[in-house]
Structure formats: C-alpha cells, structure tokens
Design an enzyme around this catalytic site. Structure first.
Site, PDB file in Angstrom:
ATOM      1  N   SER A  86     -16.567  11.057  26.494  1.00 41.58           N
ATOM      2  CA  SER A  86     -15.179  11.451  26.230  1.00 41.58           C
ATOM      3  C   SER A  86     -14.218  10.277  26.153  1.00 41.58           C
ATOM      4  CB  SER A  86     -14.727  12.407  27.344  1.00 41.58           C
ATOM      5  OG  SER A  86     -15.010  11.828  28.599  1.00 41.58           O
ATOM      6  N   THR A 188     -10.556  12.880  29.456  1.00 41.46           N
ATOM      7  CA  THR A 188      -9.814  11.613  29.397  1.00 41.46           C
ATOM      8  C   THR A 188      -9.856  10.910  30.745  1.00 41.46           C
ATOM      9  OG1 THR A 188      -8.283  12.496  27.774  1.00 41.46           O
ATOM     10  CG2 THR A 188      -7.443  10.710  29.152  1.00 41.46           C
ATOM     11  N   THR A 206      -8.988   7.705  25.774  1.00 46.79           N
ATOM     12  CA  THR A 206      -9.789   8.896  25.460  1.00 46.79           C
ATOM     13  C   THR A 206     -10.306   8.869  24.019  1.00 46.79           C
ATOM     14  OG1 THR A 206      -9.724  11.323  25.518  1.00 46.79           O
ATOM     15  CG2 THR A 206      -7.788  10.236  24.618  1.00 46.79           C
ATOM     16  N   ARG A 216      -6.463  14.060  13.892  1.00 45.10           N
ATOM     17  CA  ARG A 216      -5.740  14.624  15.044  1.00 45.10           C
ATOM     18  C   ARG A 216      -5.517  13.551  16.126  1.00 45.10           C
ATOM     19  NH1 ARG A 216      -6.694  15.315  20.836  1.00 45.10           N
ATOM     20  NH2 ARG A 216      -5.622  17.184  21.507  1.00 45.10           N
ATOM     21  N   VAL A 217      -4.305  13.516  16.630  1.00 40.95           N
ATOM     22  CA  VAL A 217      -3.958  12.643  17.751  1.00 40.95           C
ATOM     23  C   VAL A 217      -3.498  13.535  18.902  1.00 40.95           C
ATOM     24  CG1 VAL A 217      -2.252  10.947  18.544  1.00 40.95           C
ATOM     25  CG2 VAL A 217      -3.367  10.643  16.330  1.00 40.95           C
ATOM     26  N   GLY A 218      -3.944  13.213  20.101  1.00 41.31           N
ATOM     27  CA  GLY A 218      -3.595  14.046  21.259  1.00 41.31           C
ATOM     28  C   GLY A 218      -2.409  13.520  22.035  1.00 41.31           C
ATOM     29  N   ASP A 219      -2.320  13.956  23.268  1.00 37.75           N
ATOM     30  CA  ASP A 219      -1.197  13.579  24.131  1.00 37.75           C
ATOM     31  C   ASP A 219      -1.342  12.175  24.720  1.00 37.75           C
ATOM     32  OD1 ASP A 219      -3.460  14.678  25.531  1.00 37.75           O
ATOM     33  OD2 ASP A 219      -2.277  14.502  27.369  1.00 37.75           O
ATOM     34  N   THR A 239      -4.593  15.303  31.517  1.00 38.03           N
ATOM     35  CA  THR A 239      -5.854  15.469  30.811  1.00 38.03           C
ATOM     36  C   THR A 239      -5.971  16.934  30.414  1.00 38.03           C
ATOM     37  OG1 THR A 239      -8.258  15.195  30.951  1.00 38.03           O
ATOM     38  CG2 THR A 239      -7.126  15.775  32.987  1.00 38.03           C
ATOM     39  N   GLY A 240      -6.829  17.188  29.438  1.00 33.61           N
ATOM     40  CA  GLY A 240      -6.977  18.563  28.967  1.00 33.61           C
ATOM     41  C   GLY A 240      -6.452  18.711  27.554  1.00 33.61           C
ATOM     42  N   GLY A 242      -4.407  18.484  24.839  1.00 37.98           N
ATOM     43  CA  GLY A 242      -3.227  17.660  24.665  1.00 37.98           C
ATOM     44  C   GLY A 242      -2.054  18.350  23.998  1.00 37.98           C
TER      45      GLY A 242
HETATM   46  N1  ASP Z   1      -5.858  15.126  26.559  1.00 37.92           N
HETATM   47  C1  ASP Z   1      -6.875  14.698  25.647  1.00 37.92           C
HETATM   48  C2  ASP Z   1      -6.511  15.094  24.249  1.00 37.92           C
HETATM   49  O1  ASP Z   1      -5.957  16.163  24.051  1.00 37.92           O
HETATM   50  C3  ASP Z   1      -8.193  15.264  25.943  1.00 37.92           C
HETATM   51  C4  ASP Z   1      -8.733  14.973  27.291  1.00 37.92           C
HETATM   52  O2  ASP Z   1      -8.072  15.070  28.293  1.00 37.92           O
HETATM   53  O3  ASP Z   1      -9.893  14.625  27.366  1.00 37.92           O
HETATM   54  O4  ASP Z   1      -6.828  14.360  23.353  1.00 37.92           O
END
Ligand code: ASP
Length: 327
Positions: A86, A188, A206, A216-219, A239-240, A242
């Site tokens: 991850s 993450t 991450t 796609r880009v996350g948080d 984490t989680g 995003g």
């Molecule tokens: N927060 C991250 C994302 O949405 C994913 C993760 O926590 O592993 O990209």
C-alpha cells in the site's frame, strides 16, 4: 496542564475580553501556553507497519534529532519495503496497472510539500520534502513531479513488484472494470512526531486506493486533508477512503478542534462524526484518524473496527487498537 476544557474556557474568556478591548481572537489564541510535563519525544504512525516506521524514526528522536527528519526517515522504511502493498515500492497499482504515489510532509514552521500521481520513484516523501524546501510551491504532480525528482538525483525504477502484479492480475479477472471501493485495500503510512525540543512534524505516503481509476489522487498529498501540522497546537493524519477525508478536510479540522480545547482523542472522534453528519454513504468506507498535540498526548478514532496504530515513547514501541464509531 494539558490543553483541556479549562484552558478552552480560559481562552474563550480571554478572547471575549480581548475582543472587548480590541484584540482579535487570533491574538488571544496565540497567548495559549502549554504548561506542565510533556510526553516527548513521541512518534505515532498508522497500521501494523507503523512499528517498523517508528523504529526508524526513534533512531533520530532518541538522539534529540528533529521531528521532520524522524518522520521522513520513518516512512521511508515503509516506502522501501516491497512486501507492503500500500506504500511506495510494491504498492498495488491502479486499475490499469500503474503504480502512482501520493505523499506529503509538514514541518514545525508550517511549511509543507507534497507530490501526487508520481510514478517510478521509491521515496516520494523525500521528493515532497524537496518540493517544500527547494521550490516556492507546495505540490508537484505527475510528469512534472517525476522530472523534478530525476533532476534532483532520484532514480527511475519499476515499482510494480511481481507480488503486486500478480494481485492486480487476479483482481482483473474477478473485478468489474470500474472503481470498486472496499474497506480493506488501503493502508497509508501516516506519521506524526514531537521531538525533544517540543517541535511537531508529520509525513504521509501511499500508493492510494488499490485499483483506483488512472489519474485518481487521494487525500494523502492534500495539505489539510491527509495531513496537517500546527506547531502551536498539534498535528493530525488520515488513512482510509480519501474522498471522505477530502470532503471534510479531516486533518485540518482535527487540529482546529484541538486549538479550541479538545484532546487529540476528542478531536478525532468529532472529525469522524463530521463525516457521519455530512456524507450519507459513510458506512461503506473505512476512515482512520491519528492526532498528537503539543504536550505529546495522542488520540485516534475510526469509522469501522480494525484500525490500529503504533506508538513509540519513553516506554516502548507498541500497537494500539483504535476505538470506532460503527459498533
Ligand atoms: N487515504 C488513502 C487514499 O485515499 C488510502 C489509504 O489510506 O491507504 O489514497
């Protein structure tokens, strides 16, 4: 004394008095003083791999090193580990088979740097730090981030390990070709540290959601969403899923809750509850928040069962199971 309800009330009175005699509220906030014993140094980081990350960070913190160096070195240990699916090398790819990375870092001066949609670089966190320290910008993305990294001596590498490729090929057979979000395919590494000098820093890195849409880009690289550090108050990481964190600006929100007198634990709980209030389909996703305040007090909370974090302080390096909303 910790920043608690009493301080908060005190601060509110101070703010009110301040506004009556012409001071701004922000001026009153700056007068907040944290007294009493601090738990420092201390480092916390998300999920089981946090134990390994903390070990690397502690090497710096125990020698009175800077929190910024500790969080960078700490998460680098996870980026370089091919068995962690991850983060960094060995991270699961997007649905088209590309490993695309997001990372961010913040120091005690409020400076911030991040990279998003970066490919081929094992240590995106170090590129993020360079963006912070060597450019007038906060974020570089995609091809531009890659060029910047290569110009600064980073090596171009294939990050798709045989293990991750096999998992992706298996997913392709079973999955419908559209982003399917479950609550298990993200981990993450987010890390927060308070050093011996009482300074805070944070890092987050991450490969994002496994099998996400290409682009796609996350948080995690979004300052205020995946990470936030305010050296006067505290720091938070997420984490989680995003998208939920971005829509509620989770990490910034947690730091602001702490500024207003909540403990790290209370602040994380309130930010998870904000997701519940604002986002109707929240039950389908996992979110975990971690927070650390200026006194070294820590807290964490998640939507679902299963989130944990590693904490290293004078006592030892240990895992902590996190309380959650959906029981
Ligand atoms: N927060 C991250 C994302 O949405 C994913 C993760 O926590 O592993 O990209």
């Amino acid at each position: 004394m910790k920043l608690n309800r009493r301080n908060f009330i005190g601060k509110t009175i101070l703010a009110t008095a301040g506004s009556l005699i012409g001071f701004k509220y922000t001026y009153a906030q700056k007068t907040l003083i944290y007294k009493g014993k601090k738990n420092k140094p201390v480092v916390i980081s998300t999920w089981n791999h946090g134990l390994k990350a903390n070990e690397a960070a502690w090497e710096i913190l125990k020698n009175k090193g800077r929190a910024l160096d500790a969080v960078e070195k700490g998460v680098m240990a996870i980026e370089a580990d091919p068995d962690i699916l991850s983060v960094g090398l060995g991270g699961l790819p997007d649905r088209d088979g590309y490993v695309t990375l997001d990372a961010s870092i913040m120091d005690e001066t409020g400076n911030a740097g991040s990279v998003s949609f970066l490919q081929h670089i094992v240590h995106p966190i170090s590129v993020a730090r360079l963006v912070m320290e060597k450019t007038p910008h906060v974020m570089l993305a995609g091809e531009g981030a890659l060029q910047f990294a290569l110009l600064n001596g980073f090596k171009k590498e294939n990050l798709l390990t045989p293990k991750a490729k096999k998992a992706w090929e298996k997913w392709k057979k079973e999955a419908k070709y559209k982003p399917i979000i479950n609550i298990e395919n993200h981990d993450t590494i987010g890390m927060l540290a308070l050093d011996a000098d009482g300074n805070l820093s944070g890092a987050c890195t991450t490969s994002g959601l496994a099998y996400k849409m290409h682009g796609r880009v996350g948080d995690s690289p979004i300052i205020g969403a995946g990470i936030y550090v305010d050296n006067e108050v505290g720091a938070a990481v997420a984490t989680g899923m995003g998208e939920l964190v971005m829509k509620t600006l989770g990490s910034f929100l947690i730091v602001e809750f702490m500024r207003n007198g909540l403990s790290p634990q209370q602040a994380c709980e309130k930010a998870i509850n904000r997701i519940k209030q604002k986002l109707p389909n929240y039950k389908n996703f996992q979110i975990g928040y971690l927070a650390l305040n200026k006194t070294g007090e820590t807290g964490a909370y998640s939507l679902h069962k299963g989130f944990n974090y590693a904490k290293y302080d004078k006592k030892n390096n240990r895992m902590i199971e996190v309380d959650y909303l959906l029981k």
